[in-house]
Design an enzyme around this catalytic site. Structure first.
Site, PDB file in Angstrom:
ATOM      1  N   LYS A 292       0.861  -1.190   0.000  1.00  0.00           N
ATOM      2  CA  LYS A 292       0.000   0.000   0.000  1.00  0.00           C
ATOM      3  C   LYS A 292       0.894   1.235   0.000  1.00  0.00           C
ATOM      4  O   LYS A 292       1.888   1.285   0.750  1.00  0.00           O
ATOM      5  CB  LYS A 292      -0.891  -0.021   1.250  1.00  0.00           C
ATOM      6  CG  LYS A 292      -1.951   1.072   1.295  1.00  0.00           C
ATOM      7  CD  LYS A 292      -2.803   0.955   2.566  1.00  0.00           C
ATOM      8  CE  LYS A 292      -3.975   1.946   2.563  1.00  0.00           C
ATOM      9  NZ  LYS A 292      -4.808   1.821   3.777  1.00  0.00           N
TER      10      LYS A 292
ATOM     11  N   SER B 230     -10.246  -0.066   7.011  1.00  0.00           N
ATOM     12  CA  SER B 230      -9.622   0.076   5.693  1.00  0.00           C
ATOM     13  C   SER B 230      -8.960  -1.176   5.134  1.00  0.00           C
ATOM     14  O   SER B 230      -8.556  -1.199   3.980  1.00  0.00           O
ATOM     15  CB  SER B 230      -8.590   1.200   5.719  1.00  0.00           C
ATOM     16  OG  SER B 230      -9.243   2.438   5.630  1.00  0.00           O
TER      17      SER B 230
ATOM     18  N   SER C 297      -9.833   2.089   2.722  1.00  0.00           N
ATOM     19  CA  SER C 297      -8.902   2.801   1.862  1.00  0.00           C
ATOM     20  C   SER C 297      -7.901   1.898   1.145  1.00  0.00           C
ATOM     21  O   SER C 297      -7.290   2.325   0.170  1.00  0.00           O
ATOM     22  CB  SER C 297      -8.126   3.814   2.698  1.00  0.00           C
ATOM     23  OG  SER C 297      -7.301   3.140   3.634  1.00  0.00           O
TER      24      SER C 297
END
Ligand SMILES: [Mg+2]
Ligand SMILES: [Zn+2]
Lengths: 492, 95, 484
Positions: free
Chosen positions: A78, A182, A158
């Site tokens: 990420k 997330s 997210s």
């Protein structure tokens, strides 16, 4: 040869050890998959050369019998984890061109265990979002589509890029971060497994902060076993993070005994929301049945302050974020928009550098901390948070794990949630309470919606008892036997 | 509690985010919607409840007083939008 | 004595409170492992943590905690076993995080007392409100580039103790005494080097005025004053400015003012409330700071003797006057030097030599105790030589000067120059006889009643013996001879 991208991490690990294929072959297959999946926009930065280099080293280590837990396994990181020498953006314009001179502890741990980085996965800007629509680098697309139409769907957020990459077989696993859901919510939206460990289990050092008291890194993979393997590689005490817990990292994979007889599983009545969709209610009911037939004891529990978790979260997280994001000021790194004065430079830089949702949260957080409002908002929210944590503590006196849905719905289409941020915030209704309490939680796919989209269930556990969570998830995974895959439309 | 335009402007200034005058109203509405929803927290009895300050029940760890870091000026300024001779450079501040 | 400003409308009393920022003596910074040493090249003592790079986190330095507790004990203050680090949020170029980690509601040290020493041995107790730990900011340099301000983060993250006093001071002299005494205590404790030139100690000065006996007036704060002289000048200017406004029926605005040491005046910087709302909240990257009583007890057990206690001891066990004791203990180095000199020697003589000749020679040669060519032992030898009658006090002073200039020992100089005092009565008697024989007229005058001439004869004898005659012996022998 079989399609190497379809293997799980555990299968690939065994195949590599048995020399059925090389780490370079494994990585090459995933680089090809990454090339053909640009339509998903899962990556902000692709690093195929580095991947090949790392895979070559892995082959040497494998040959020497020095393989780490994740040796030769291609994964996505990420783009919230700082990676030395590789652009790190947090999906924000304000980090324009930022190339860290250091490596986050979590990614460094993964490299030590032999993992191979394919690239930096897209996300909601500064991890603020539940649909991956706030990235400066564009929306991430969910590999799944509804049966009835071809409308592109959100992957959740997210950690949407991570979820999309794993779901579409570009990466065997990906790192995520979970502040209010997330990891778990996008895992549910894309039909994969995602785990947020206990706060303090994974180091936060070198990960761009959103809300410090909530942020926690975790793995996103296609099976519970893979999650166990990857979590073990990521986790560990880090003296550079004052909130990292000095505790042995267990062999999480060994927790997958398949035996949950006598385990007490709590079903919180407050999670049966008014207007909960029938298919979510049915999914949950099915999960209860599966666990029951595996020998678990189902106990109805009460978490009375559940309702207040979201509003508390939407004060605490923005308040911390407003302060955490003050460092993005155009002085030491990232974007700078020149101005007539220092203050002018700051406010132009931050107006141009932060997207709308981030700005909105900074303003809410700034207001919640400001003179005269602190007690009513931030302090109140932290007190409510203490009550929520108490609720869980109380519940764990009688149960070992808790089963809930992960999200109130399946993935939705872009723009479908309209402009109302509150509607979007409701996505996290089932994930936020455990985040506030710092508890471990896993989401795994257990069924499909009427539209043919994956749905997930969430298992929560006691602090630092990821093992029981993983064990329960393993049993549920086997019972659910979720084998559905998205059509690989993006390769077209 | 409801934010007016002036308060939004003040908050935006505290946060150093430039907001155009014509956007203040919209922003005020958005923020008020969120704050209005948050109001429900007042229903919770938090009498004698200590605010949660840390999730993990643990003690703050202390570091030894040793020099273990620093000494890399180039890495520190490597990402700076503007630097001069190892310094960061910003628009001139008049005090 | 308080400072009273006599206005046209009556008297005004000046009220002063101080917030002193003292840099903690430590190798590394408060929350990072980079060095704290003064004077390094820009941005070389900076870690990614100090530069607030994304994802960087603070970890507290044990030394900072110990030093704060130690200082708290030195200020006879309440030590809080539980304290909290908060973020103070504001934007500035040399504040990389966009917030300073400080302590707001729950500081590590609570209320204490500092005794200040005023003229003529008078002392007064000033209340300490609190002491908290916080990070220093970096440095903005405004005059090195035509269009840019340059930022150096070497200081960024250095541990500071902010020591806040009650508004208990009533004159610039008291404020000066407070700063000097605080600096002295910090140096004794070794918790801050007290070096104001290098910014290790800076004071924010709060000044207000009021009618004697009234409630506190509105105060103005002058930030970052780095010399005792500036603190006093700023107070005088500011108090008079406020009186002028009030006398004309005006009102004081609470604000931060800048003291311009060149112009000798203060000017408004910005209204504190308007521009600032620090939005303090507990730093979520850190847990509360906690320690047990045993931790405090251990520091307490190792606490050095502090100036007030030392002064008492000097007065009570060495019989030194309050004034002298005050002078000796003000600087730990001086007190230590003195104690080395006085060890096993006459205390009074030691005081006189240290505060007299020794200080005088330091001043003459521009040296300090640290760079002095004469050690405590070397000075001790001088005193020993006086005591055992080898040299006279007067010769000793000459010898001492030479010791300063050459670094030689007293006995060496006495030996080389043949300065050994003569106590042999025969030799002295002979010298007296010579002087009397050479001055028959003076002798006659003396015997005629002019007693004062005794001094003349004394001087002549000393001169004839090259100053080496033991004055006591001369005195004893001279009078009978003159008297016949
Ligand atoms: Mg202050
Ligand atoms: Zn301060």
């Amino acid at each position: 040869m079989t399609d190497l991208t379809k293997l799980t991490i555990a299968e690939a690990r065994d195949g590599l050890k048995a020399s059925k294929f090389s780490a370079r072959e494994l990585t090459a297959a995933h680089i090809t998959a990454m090339d053909s999946a640009r339509g998903l926009n899962a990556f902000i930065t692709e690093t195929p050369e580095k991947a090949v280099e790392a895979a070559t080293k892995s082959d040497e280590k494998l040959a020497n019998g020095e393989a780490g837990l994740m040796e030769g396994i291609p994964i996505a990181i990420k783009d919230l984890f700082c990676t030395k020498g590789t652009l790190t953006t947090a999906a924000s314009h304000i980090l324009d061109g930022f190339t860290p001179e250091y490596e986050s502890t979590v990614s460094a741990n993964l490299w030590t265990e032999g993992a191979v980085m394919l690239g930096k996965a897209n996300l909601d800007e500064f991890a603020m979002g539940s649909s991956n629509e706030t990235s400066y680098y564009g929306n991430v697309v969910n590999p799944w589509r509804r049966k009835k139409d071809d409308q592109p769907l959100v992957p959740g957020g997210s950690s949407g890029g991570s979820a999309s990459a794993v779901s579409s077989n570009i990466a065997m696993g990906a790192t995520g971060t979970d502040t209010g859901g997330s990891i778990r919510q996008p895992a549910a939206f894309t039909g994969i497994v995602g785990m947020k460990p206990t706060y303090g289990r994974c180091s936060r050092w070198g990960t761009v902060a959103f809300a410090s008291s909530l942020d926690q890194a975790g793995p996103m993979t296609r099976t519970v076993r893979d999650t166990a393997i990857m979590l073990e590689a990521m986790a560990g005490f880090d003296a550079k993070d004052s909130t990292s817990v000095d505790m042995e990292v267990p062999n999480f994979e060994a927790a997958l005994t398949g035996d949950i007889r006598g385990l007490k599983v709590g079903i919180p009545k407050e999670y049966r929301l008014d207007g909960m969709s029938e298919e979510i209610a049915a999914l949950w009911e099915q999960g209860i049945e599966w666990l029951k037939s595996a020998g678990a004891e189902i106990v109805e529990i009460s978490l009375p302050h559940t309702k207040y978790a979201l509003p508390a979260y939407y004060i605490i997280a923005p308040a911390e974020a407003s302060s955490n994001l003050a460092r993005y000021d155009g002085v030491r790194y990232g974007l700078r928009v020149e101005g007539d004065s220092l203050d002018d430079m700051y406010s132009r830089t931050r107006a141009a550098g932060f997207g709308h949702e981030v700005q909105r949260r900074i303003l809410i957080g700034t207001y919640a901390l400001s003179a005269g409002y602190y007690d009513a908002y931030y302090l109140k929210a932290q007190k409510v948070r203490a009550r929520i944590a108490e609720d869980f503590k109380e519940a764990y006196k009688t149960v070992d794990t808790i089963l809930t849905p992960t999200a109130p719905s399946a993935a939705f289409a872009f723009g479908e949630k309209g402009d109302d941020p509150l509607e979007m915030y409701l996505n996290d209704v089932f994930t936020v309470p455990a985040s506030l309490a710092g508890l471990p939680g896993i989401s795994l796919p257990t069924g499909l919606s009427a539209d043919g989209l994956p749905l997930g269930l969430q298992i929560l556990g006691r602090p630092f008892d990821e093992e029981t969570v993983i064990r329960t998830a393993g049993v549920l995974e086997e019972a659910a036997n979720f084998t559905a895959k998205p059509d690989a439309w993006w390769r077209g | 509690m409801s934010l007016d335009k002036a308060t939004v402007a003040k908050v935006a200034n505290l946060a150093r985010i430039r907001v155009e005058e014509n956007h203040l109203d919209t922003l005020a509405n958005e923020l008020n919607a969120i704050l209005g929803w948050v109001e429900q927290l007042s229903e919770v009895d938090t009498e004698n409840v200590a605010p949660m300050t840390s999730v993990a029940e643990m003690q703050l760890r202390w570091r030894a007083d040793e020099i273990t870091d620093g000494g890399y000026q180039q890495e520190i300024v490597a990402n700076a939008p503007s630097d001069e001779d190892g310094f960061f450079a910003v628009p001139k501040v008049i005090e | 004595m308080g400072m009273i400003i006599q206005g046209v409308t009556g008297d005004w009393e000046v009220v002063i409170g101080l917030e002193v920022h003292a840099q903690v003596s430590s190798n590394a910074k408060l929350f990072s492992g980079s060095a704290t040493e003064y004077g390094a090249e820009q941005n070389t003592q900076v870690s990614f943590v100090d530069a607030a790079m994304p994802g960087m986190l603070p970890v507290i330095n044990t030394a900072a905690v110990e030093q704060a507790v130690k200082t708290g004990l030195g200020l006879k203050a309440k030590i809080n076993n539980f304290s909290v680090f908060d973020r103070k949020n504001y934007f500035y170029a040399d504040l990389p995080q966009g917030y300073q980690i400080s302590q707001f509601l729950q500081p590590i040290v609570g209320e204490g007392i500092l005794t200040i020493d005023l003229k003529d041995g008078v002392t007064r107790e000033i209340g300490i409100t609190r002491l908290h730990l916080e990070q220093d900011a970096g440095k903005s340099i405004h005059d090195q580039h035509p269009s840019m301000t340059l930022v150096d983060l070497n200081r960024s993250g250095v541990a500071l103790m902010e020591i806040v006093s009650e508004p208990d001071m009533r004159s610039p002299e008291e404020a000066a005494a407070y700063v000097k005494k605080l600096r002295s205590i910090l140096r004794y404790l070794g918790t801050c080097d007290g070096n104001m030139d290098e910014g290790s100690m800076r004071a924010d000065v709060n000044v207000s005025v009021r009618r004697p006996g009234d409630d506190l007036g509105t105060r103005c704060e002058m930030k970052n004053l780095n010399s005792v002289r500036f603190i006093q000048q700023a107070i005088v200017y500011e108090a008079n400015r406020q009186v002028d406004i009030l006398e004309e029926g005006g009102k004081i605005d609470q604000e931060t003012r800048l003291y311009d040491s060149v112009k000798g005046e203060t000017r408004s910087m910005r209204s504190k409330e308007e521009a600032h709302d620090y939005r303090y909240f507990p730093d979520p990257d850190l847990l509360p700071l906690q320690f047990d009583d045993a931790f405090v007890a251990k520091i307490k057990a190792d606490l050095p003797e502090l100036p007030d206690e030392k002064k008492d001891r000097f007065m009570n066990t060495l019989g030194i006057s309050a004034y002298d004791a005050g002078v000796l203990v003000a600087e730990k180095e001086v007190a230590d030097f003195f104690e080395d000199v006085a060890k096993g020697r006459d205390a009074k003589l030691s005081v006189n030599w240290v505060t007299g000749e020794f200080f005088g020679n330091l001043k003459r040669t521009g040296k300090t105790i640290a760079t002095s060519p004469v050690s405590a032992d070397a000075l001790g030898e001088v005193i020993d030589l006086i005591k055992d009658g080898t040299i006279s006090n007067r010769i000793a002073k000459e010898v001492f000067e030479e010791m300063f200039d050459t670094g030689k020992s007293a006995s060496n100089i006495v030996e080389e120059k043949g300065l050994k005092q003569v106590s042999d009565t025969g030799a002295i008697e002979a010298a007296i006889d010579d002087v009397i024989a050479a001055n028959p007229d003076k002798l006659a005058e003396y015997r005629g009643g002019k007693d004062k001439l005794l001094g003349f004869f004394m001087g002549q004898v000393m001169k004839n013996t090259g100053g080496k005659a033991n004055p006591g012996v001369v005195n004893k022998l001279l009078k009978p001879k003159l008297d016949g």
